[in-house]
Scaffold this active site. Structure first.
Site, PDB file in Angstrom:
ATOM      1  N   GLY A  10      13.468   0.848  -1.044  1.00  0.00           N
ATOM      2  CA  GLY A  10      14.104   1.226   0.220  1.00  0.00           C
ATOM      3  C   GLY A  10      14.896   0.057   0.782  1.00  0.00           C
ATOM      4  O   GLY A  10      14.973  -0.142   1.985  1.00  0.00           O
ATOM      5  N   GLY A  13      17.624   0.454   3.594  1.00  0.00           N
ATOM      6  CA  GLY A  13      17.230   1.011   4.895  1.00  0.00           C
ATOM      7  C   GLY A  13      17.361  -0.021   6.013  1.00  0.00           C
ATOM      8  O   GLY A  13      17.715  -1.179   5.778  1.00  0.00           O
ATOM      9  N   GLN A  14      17.042   0.430   7.247  1.00  0.00           N
ATOM     10  CA  GLN A  14      17.240  -0.443   8.416  1.00  0.00           C
ATOM     11  C   GLN A  14      16.453  -1.742   8.275  1.00  0.00           C
ATOM     12  O   GLN A  14      17.003  -2.830   8.460  1.00  0.00           O
ATOM     13  CB  GLN A  14      16.789   0.281   9.699  1.00  0.00           C
ATOM     14  CG  GLN A  14      16.995  -0.577  10.944  1.00  0.00           C
ATOM     15  CD  GLN A  14      16.218  -0.116  12.152  1.00  0.00           C
ATOM     16  OE1 GLN A  14      15.315   0.723  12.071  1.00  0.00           O
ATOM     17  NE2 GLN A  14      16.549  -0.678  13.313  1.00  0.00           N
ATOM     18  N   ASP A  36      16.885   1.166  -4.316  1.00  0.00           N
ATOM     19  CA  ASP A  36      16.968   2.289  -3.386  1.00  0.00           C
ATOM     20  C   ASP A  36      17.407   3.518  -4.174  1.00  0.00           C
ATOM     21  O   ASP A  36      17.794   3.418  -5.332  1.00  0.00           O
ATOM     22  CB  ASP A  36      17.955   1.975  -2.234  1.00  0.00           C
ATOM     23  CG  ASP A  36      17.555   2.719  -0.955  1.00  0.00           C
ATOM     24  OD1 ASP A  36      17.337   2.067   0.079  1.00  0.00           O
ATOM     25  OD2 ASP A  36      17.403   3.964  -0.999  1.00  0.00           O
ATOM     26  N   ARG A  38      19.956   5.243  -3.786  1.00  0.00           N
ATOM     27  CA  ARG A  38      21.401   5.185  -4.114  1.00  0.00           C
ATOM     28  C   ARG A  38      21.934   3.814  -3.752  1.00  0.00           C
ATOM     29  O   ARG A  38      21.308   3.089  -2.965  1.00  0.00           O
ATOM     30  CB  ARG A  38      22.162   6.286  -3.377  1.00  0.00           C
ATOM     31  CG  ARG A  38      22.160   6.180  -1.849  1.00  0.00           C
ATOM     32  CD  ARG A  38      22.908   7.360  -1.228  1.00  0.00           C
ATOM     33  NE  ARG A  38      22.203   8.634  -1.504  1.00  0.00           N
ATOM     34  CZ  ARG A  38      21.146   9.059  -0.805  1.00  0.00           C
ATOM     35  NH1 ARG A  38      20.644   8.303   0.151  1.00  0.00           N
ATOM     36  NH2 ARG A  38      20.565  10.198  -1.095  1.00  0.00           N
ATOM     37  N   ASP A  52      13.994   5.854  -7.631  1.00  0.00           N
ATOM     38  CA  ASP A  52      13.333   6.869  -6.805  1.00  0.00           C
ATOM     39  C   ASP A  52      11.843   6.631  -6.993  1.00  0.00           C
ATOM     40  O   ASP A  52      11.290   6.927  -8.066  1.00  0.00           O
ATOM     41  CB  ASP A  52      13.730   8.274  -7.287  1.00  0.00           C
ATOM     42  CG  ASP A  52      12.944   9.358  -6.537  1.00  0.00           C
ATOM     43  OD1 ASP A  52      13.226  10.544  -6.771  1.00  0.00           O
ATOM     44  OD2 ASP A  52      12.042   9.013  -5.736  1.00  0.00           O
ATOM     45  N   TYR A 142       5.533  12.510   9.994  1.00  0.00           N
ATOM     46  CA  TYR A 142       5.699  11.078   9.715  1.00  0.00           C
ATOM     47  C   TYR A 142       4.429  10.314  10.113  1.00  0.00           C
ATOM     48  O   TYR A 142       3.882   9.541   9.321  1.00  0.00           O
ATOM     49  CB  TYR A 142       6.895  10.564  10.510  1.00  0.00           C
ATOM     50  CG  TYR A 142       7.100   9.076  10.544  1.00  0.00           C
ATOM     51  CD1 TYR A 142       7.003   8.378  11.740  1.00  0.00           C
ATOM     52  CD2 TYR A 142       7.445   8.362   9.404  1.00  0.00           C
ATOM     53  CE1 TYR A 142       7.230   7.011  11.799  1.00  0.00           C
ATOM     54  CE2 TYR A 142       7.670   6.989   9.453  1.00  0.00           C
ATOM     55  CZ  TYR A 142       7.565   6.338  10.641  1.00  0.00           C
ATOM     56  OH  TYR A 142       7.782   4.982  10.693  1.00  0.00           O
ATOM     57  N   LYS A 146       1.623   8.409   7.773  1.00  0.00           N
ATOM     58  CA  LYS A 146       1.312   6.982   7.955  1.00  0.00           C
ATOM     59  C   LYS A 146      -0.197   6.770   8.147  1.00  0.00           C
ATOM     60  O   LYS A 146      -0.769   5.809   7.652  1.00  0.00           O
ATOM     61  CB  LYS A 146       2.106   6.396   9.128  1.00  0.00           C
ATOM     62  CG  LYS A 146       3.600   6.256   8.857  1.00  0.00           C
ATOM     63  CD  LYS A 146       3.874   5.347   7.652  1.00  0.00           C
ATOM     64  CE  LYS A 146       5.344   5.185   7.359  1.00  0.00           C
ATOM     65  NZ  LYS A 146       5.609   4.330   6.177  1.00  0.00           N
ATOM     66  N   ILE A 172      12.187  -0.638  15.951  1.00  0.00           N
ATOM     67  CA  ILE A 172      12.800  -1.899  15.534  1.00  0.00           C
ATOM     68  C   ILE A 172      14.293  -1.866  15.869  1.00  0.00           C
ATOM     69  O   ILE A 172      14.988  -0.882  15.543  1.00  0.00           O
ATOM     70  CB  ILE A 172      12.640  -2.145  14.019  1.00  0.00           C
ATOM     71  CG1 ILE A 172      11.161  -2.079  13.615  1.00  0.00           C
ATOM     72  CG2 ILE A 172      13.242  -3.497  13.616  1.00  0.00           C
ATOM     73  CD1 ILE A 172      10.266  -3.179  14.109  1.00  0.00           C
TER      74      ILE A 172
HETATM   75  C1  VAH Z   1      10.884   6.190  14.230  1.00  0.00           C
HETATM   76  N1  VAH Z   1      11.840   3.965  14.054  1.00  0.00           N
HETATM   77  O1  VAH Z   1      11.483   6.285  15.292  1.00  0.00           O
HETATM   78  C2  VAH Z   1      10.690   4.778  13.650  1.00  0.00           C
HETATM   79  C3  VAH Z   1       9.429   4.127  14.169  1.00  0.00           C
HETATM   80  C4  VAH Z   1       7.893   3.738  16.118  1.00  0.00           C
HETATM   81  C5  VAH Z   1       9.133   4.407  15.623  1.00  0.00           C
HETATM   82  O2  VAH Z   1       8.347   4.419  13.358  1.00  0.00           O
HETATM   83  O3  VAH Z   1      10.473   7.157  13.603  1.00  0.00           O
END
Ligand code: VAH
Length: 320
Positions: A10, A13-14, A36, A38, A52, A142, A146, A172
């Site tokens: 990744g 990514g950001q 990543d 791509r 991947d 999400y 986690k 972040i």
């Molecule tokens: C999101 N930037 O917004 C992520 C983060 C705490 C937020 O995990 O999904």
């Protein structure tokens, strides 16, 4: 210069993009393989391969061929995008992470980093100064992925001795890379609109307080955790991590100290419900105790730095 071979999954990514540069600084460009799904539009100098991480065989082949000693797994579908296709997000987040854990164990990878998130907390957790051991009943896929990912990390550590380390990142903010699909993305976008001289329509209410962290602090926390003596670490699920808490109105006011004409309109959307389920502030005393965590940026220091760097990018001298 430490002689490790590091794999970043990744890496476009950001966080991945900035972390890859920091790791190359610390370990040498040729010892950090960026991967990543791509290629990035603007390739930075250094080893890169398409990967991947949901393809376990491909991951295993790269880990063996590059004799990888550390893996940083930054690939995931974030909170808002995950709600658009929950089972797809769950499968991608979990399949990739379980592949990383199994491949690390099979190939003797020395250390593994897993980015968790304050999204593991839900409305049942204490809202202010949320403790390390608060109840984890998230309301996004999400967040659910986690919580599961943290527990798989803990399982692989205690059952197999794998040195997996993890941080519950807040939102972040950084100027180097774009966020994608998150609920805290507003806190990056708002700076870009301000420097471009355009009004910003914020998708959260003006008073939505969320835990946030400036990118330099997030990267330093990651490297400090990974370099801490293993015997000092009492948390093998994931450490709470905090930097600051602010609302959209507060970050707008911080920007207006430099750009007084900057205007923000508030148009909450579906992401408001996600943000309302998260803590407003985080207790990260365990990280401070175990490995000396200490944030360095507050809101005004971040604003000054963001406006200065984005001003250079957009050719508009601001702040600083
Ligand atoms: C999101 N930037 O917004 C992520 C983060 C705490 C937020 O995990 O999904």
């Amino acid at each position: 210069m430490k002689q490790d071979n590091i794999l970043v999954i990744g890496a476009n990514g950001q966080i991945g993009a900035v972390l890859t540069e920091a790791l190359r600084e610390a370990y040498g460009t040729d010892h950090v393989l960026a991967t990543d799904i791509r290629a990035a539009e603007t390739a930075t100098p250094g080893p890169f391969e398409i990967l991947d991480a949901c393809n376990g065989a491909a991951l295993n082949e790269i880990v063996r061929r590059w004799r990888i000693t550390q893996i940083y797994h930054l690939a995931a579908i974030l909170s808002a995008r995950g709600e658009e296709n929950p089972l797809w997000a769950w499968n991608l987040n979990m399949t990739s992470w379980l592949n990383v854990l199994k491949t690390s164990l099979d190939n003797g990878v020395a250390k593994v980093f897993y980015p968790s998130s304050i999204a593991v907390f839900g409305p049942d957790a204490v809202k202010q100064n949320t403790p390390q051991d608060a109840v984890l009943i998230p309301t996004t896929v999400y967040g659910i992925s986690k919580v599961a990912g943290e527990n798989w990390a803990n399982y692989y550590h205690h059952k197999y001795g794998l040195d997996v380390r993890s941080l519950r990142y807040p939102g972040i903010i950084g100027y180097q890379s774009d966020p994608g699909g998150g609920t805290t993305d507003y806190a990056v976008h708002i700076y870009h609109y301000a420097v471009k001289g355009e009004p910003y329509e914020c998708f959260l209410r003006a008073d939505t307080a969320l835990p946030m962290l400036y990118m330099p602090d997030a990267i330093r926390a990651t490297l400090e955790l990974m370099e801490a003596p293993a015997q000092n670490l009492s948390v093998r699920t994931s450490y709470n991590l905090a930097g600051m808490t602010f609302t959209p109105a507060e970050v707008a006011a911080s920007i207006q100290k430099y750009l007084p004409d900057f205007q923000v309109r508030y148009q909450p959307d579906a992401r408001q419900k996600i943000a309302d389920s998260w803590p407003a502030s985080i207790d990260d005393s365990r990280a401070r105790h175990d490995w000396g965590w200490m944030p360095q940026y507050n809101l005004d220091a971040m604003t000054r730095d963001m406006l200065q760097h984005l001003g250079e990018r957009y050719g508009r001298k601001v702040g600083g």
